[in-house]
Design an enzyme around this catalytic site. Structure first.
Site, PDB file in Angstrom:
ATOM      1  N   GLY A  15       0.833  -1.212   0.000  1.00 51.35           N
ATOM      2  CA  GLY A  15       0.000   0.000   0.000  1.00 51.35           C
ATOM      3  C   GLY A  15       0.860   1.251   0.000  1.00 51.35           C
ATOM      4  O   GLY A  15       0.543   2.230   0.666  1.00 51.35           O
ATOM      5  N   ARG A  18      -0.064   5.521  -1.603  1.00 47.91           N
ATOM      6  CA  ARG A  18      -0.813   6.654  -1.029  1.00 47.91           C
ATOM      7  C   ARG A  18      -0.623   6.728   0.480  1.00 47.91           C
ATOM      8  O   ARG A  18      -0.216   5.750   1.108  1.00 47.91           O
ATOM      9  CB  ARG A  18      -2.319   6.442  -1.275  1.00 47.91           C
ATOM     10  CG  ARG A  18      -2.726   6.348  -2.695  1.00 47.91           C
ATOM     11  CD  ARG A  18      -4.242   6.352  -2.807  1.00 47.91           C
ATOM     12  NE  ARG A  18      -4.863   5.078  -2.488  1.00 47.91           N
ATOM     13  CZ  ARG A  18      -5.860   4.924  -1.614  1.00 47.91           C
ATOM     14  NH1 ARG A  18      -6.319   5.957  -0.934  1.00 47.91           N
ATOM     15  NH2 ARG A  18      -6.391   3.735  -1.408  1.00 47.91           N
ATOM     16  N   ASP A  66      -2.384  -7.818  -4.949  1.00 50.47           N
ATOM     17  CA  ASP A  66      -3.527  -7.774  -4.031  1.00 50.47           C
ATOM     18  C   ASP A  66      -3.147  -8.625  -2.819  1.00 50.47           C
ATOM     19  O   ASP A  66      -3.001  -9.856  -2.932  1.00 50.47           O
ATOM     20  CB  ASP A  66      -4.764  -8.353  -4.742  1.00 50.47           C
ATOM     21  CG  ASP A  66      -6.004  -8.323  -3.867  1.00 50.47           C
ATOM     22  OD1 ASP A  66      -5.874  -8.203  -2.631  1.00 50.47           O
ATOM     23  OD2 ASP A  66      -7.111  -8.432  -4.428  1.00 50.47           O
ATOM     24  N   VAL A  67      -2.987  -7.997  -1.657  1.00 51.66           N
ATOM     25  CA  VAL A  67      -2.472  -8.736  -0.500  1.00 51.66           C
ATOM     26  C   VAL A  67      -3.458  -9.769   0.045  1.00 51.66           C
ATOM     27  O   VAL A  67      -3.104 -10.558   0.923  1.00 51.66           O
ATOM     28  CB  VAL A  67      -2.007  -7.805   0.649  1.00 51.66           C
ATOM     29  CG1 VAL A  67      -0.876  -6.894   0.202  1.00 51.66           C
ATOM     30  CG2 VAL A  67      -3.163  -7.007   1.229  1.00 51.66           C
ATOM     31  N   ASN A  93       1.548  -2.352   5.449  1.00 50.58           N
ATOM     32  CA  ASN A  93       0.768  -1.120   5.631  1.00 50.58           C
ATOM     33  C   ASN A  93      -0.612  -1.187   4.980  1.00 50.58           C
ATOM     34  O   ASN A  93      -1.526  -0.464   5.402  1.00 50.58           O
ATOM     35  CB  ASN A  93       1.575   0.051   5.046  1.00 50.58           C
ATOM     36  CG  ASN A  93       0.735   1.294   4.866  1.00 50.58           C
ATOM     37  OD1 ASN A  93       0.451   2.007   5.833  1.00 50.58           O
ATOM     38  ND2 ASN A  93       0.299   1.550   3.639  1.00 50.58           N
ATOM     39  N   TYR A 158     -12.461  -3.981  11.857  1.00 50.54           N
ATOM     40  CA  TYR A 158     -11.173  -3.272  11.761  1.00 50.54           C
ATOM     41  C   TYR A 158     -10.367  -3.451  13.056  1.00 50.54           C
ATOM     42  O   TYR A 158      -9.167  -3.746  13.024  1.00 50.54           O
ATOM     43  CB  TYR A 158     -11.461  -1.798  11.487  1.00 50.54           C
ATOM     44  CG  TYR A 158     -10.266  -0.924  11.240  1.00 50.54           C
ATOM     45  CD1 TYR A 158      -9.594  -0.963  10.016  1.00 50.54           C
ATOM     46  CD2 TYR A 158      -9.798  -0.040  12.215  1.00 50.54           C
ATOM     47  CE1 TYR A 158      -8.493  -0.133   9.778  1.00 50.54           C
ATOM     48  CE2 TYR A 158      -8.716   0.786  11.983  1.00 50.54           C
ATOM     49  CZ  TYR A 158      -8.065   0.735  10.767  1.00 50.54           C
ATOM     50  OH  TYR A 158      -6.980   1.550  10.538  1.00 50.54           O
ATOM     51  N   LYS A 162      -6.723  -5.201  13.493  1.00 46.60           N
ATOM     52  CA  LYS A 162      -5.561  -4.438  13.975  1.00 46.60           C
ATOM     53  C   LYS A 162      -5.017  -5.010  15.289  1.00 46.60           C
ATOM     54  O   LYS A 162      -3.813  -4.947  15.549  1.00 46.60           O
ATOM     55  CB  LYS A 162      -5.940  -2.964  14.119  1.00 46.60           C
ATOM     56  CG  LYS A 162      -6.266  -2.282  12.774  1.00 46.60           C
ATOM     57  CD  LYS A 162      -5.086  -2.319  11.820  1.00 46.60           C
ATOM     58  CE  LYS A 162      -5.315  -1.536  10.548  1.00 46.60           C
ATOM     59  NZ  LYS A 162      -4.143  -1.602   9.646  1.00 46.60           N
ATOM     60  N   ILE A 191      -4.895  10.061  11.561  1.00 48.19           N
ATOM     61  CA  ILE A 191      -3.913  10.630  10.634  1.00 48.19           C
ATOM     62  C   ILE A 191      -4.642  11.121   9.376  1.00 48.19           C
ATOM     63  O   ILE A 191      -5.543  10.428   8.870  1.00 48.19           O
ATOM     64  CB  ILE A 191      -2.863   9.553  10.221  1.00 48.19           C
ATOM     65  CG1 ILE A 191      -2.291   8.814  11.458  1.00 48.19           C
ATOM     66  CG2 ILE A 191      -1.751  10.164   9.374  1.00 48.19           C
ATOM     67  CD1 ILE A 191      -1.501   9.642  12.434  1.00 48.19           C
TER      68      ILE A 191
END
Ligand code: NAP
Length: 250
Positions: A15, A18, A66-67, A93, A158, A162, A191
């Site tokens: 990633g 960006r 594509d991970v 990332n 998410y 994480k 961020i």
């Protein structure tokens, strides 16, 4: 006597086209590392990031992968290593969100986030660890989130992905410490990137209000921590979690 030059180290950032990934590519290039910028859909942005790294005097390539696909991750790591003759640093990332309250969250919503954020890191780490173990040197850094530590309403998928990254990195750290491979996690807070720009204004205002430093972080703030953990000075640091969040998670 002629001194042999130390070969320039090489880093792969998933990633990397960006946001935080792009900033990490530039920060590692500024530390004199060759850079493989991996991207899924942002080909032009990835080429631009690679060009900006080259402008800093290092070699850089953009590689599509594509991970979510294990074979693609294996190929990505092999291609990055082949491009520079070595691979010293992996930054996991790549990440997505698919926010919904638990009762509205489908299995597909849950899987989509786990597959990219957690399984993608597993696939890339497995391929890179094999190589780093042999060269007896490596730095693996995963980009988690303060949400993985504290949870967040609307982000069960998410947060689980994480939080999973933290356990993944600690386990890898224990398995490969004796081979000179470190594995650490960074946990950004709020961020300014495309990911947070997509949030509703009220949610962004609430997130900013929860930051003791009173403002969102920049991708460069996270990249500086990644570059530190990827560098020589962090060689005795492994299995650690570093929050870059303006105090948000305290
Ligand atoms: P972003 O600007 O939305 O970038 C996400 C990156 O992930 C893009 O480069 C994208 O690549 C890549 N990606 C998504 N799905 C992929 C896939 N299947 N395969 C390969 N790459 C894929 O977000 P960001 O804010 O920079 O986020 C970077 C990381 O930081 C993520 O892991 C995110 O969870 C984490 N983070 C961000 C914040 C924040 O406040 N922004 C806070 C904590 C943690 P393409 O563009 O090529 O598709």
């Amino acid at each position: 006597m002629v001194q042999s030059e130390t070969p320039r180290r090489a880093a792969l950032v998933t990633g990397g086209a960006r946001g935080i990934g792009r900033a990490a590519c530039l920060a590692l290039a500024a530390e004199d590392m060759n850079i493989a910028v991996s991207y899924a859909g942002s080909a032009a942005a990835a080429e631009q990031t690679a060009a900006d790294c080259r402008a800093l005097g290092v070699q850089a390539v953009a590689l599509q992968a594509d991970v979510r696909r294990p074979e693609a991750c294996k190929q990505l790591v092999e291609d990055a290593a082949a491009a520079f003759g070595r691979l010293d640093v992996l930054v996991n990332n790549a990440g997505v969100t698919a926010d919904k309250l638990l009762l509205q969250m489908t299995e597909a919503d849950f899987d989509a986030v786990i597959e990219t954020n957690l399984k993608g890191a597993f696939f890339c780490t497995k391929a890179a660890a094999r190589l780093m173990m042999r060269q007896r040197y490596g730095r693996i850094i995963s980009v988690s989130s303060v949400v993985g530590l504290h949870g967040n309403a609307g982000q069960a998928n998410y947060a689980a992905s994480k939080a999973g990254l933290i356990g993944l990195m600690k386990s890898v750290a224990k398995e490969y410490a004796s081979r000179g491979v470190t594995a650490n996690t960074v946990a950004p807070g709020f961020i300014t990137t495309d990911m947070t720009a997509a949030m509703p204004e009220a949610a962004r205002a609430a997130a900013s209000a929860a930051i003791p430093m009173g403002k969102p972080g920049r991708p460069e703030d996270v990249a500086a921590a990644i570059a530190f953990l990827a560098g020589e000075r962090a060689g005795y640091i492994t299995g650690q979690l570093l929050c870059i969040d303006g105090g948000m998670g305290m």
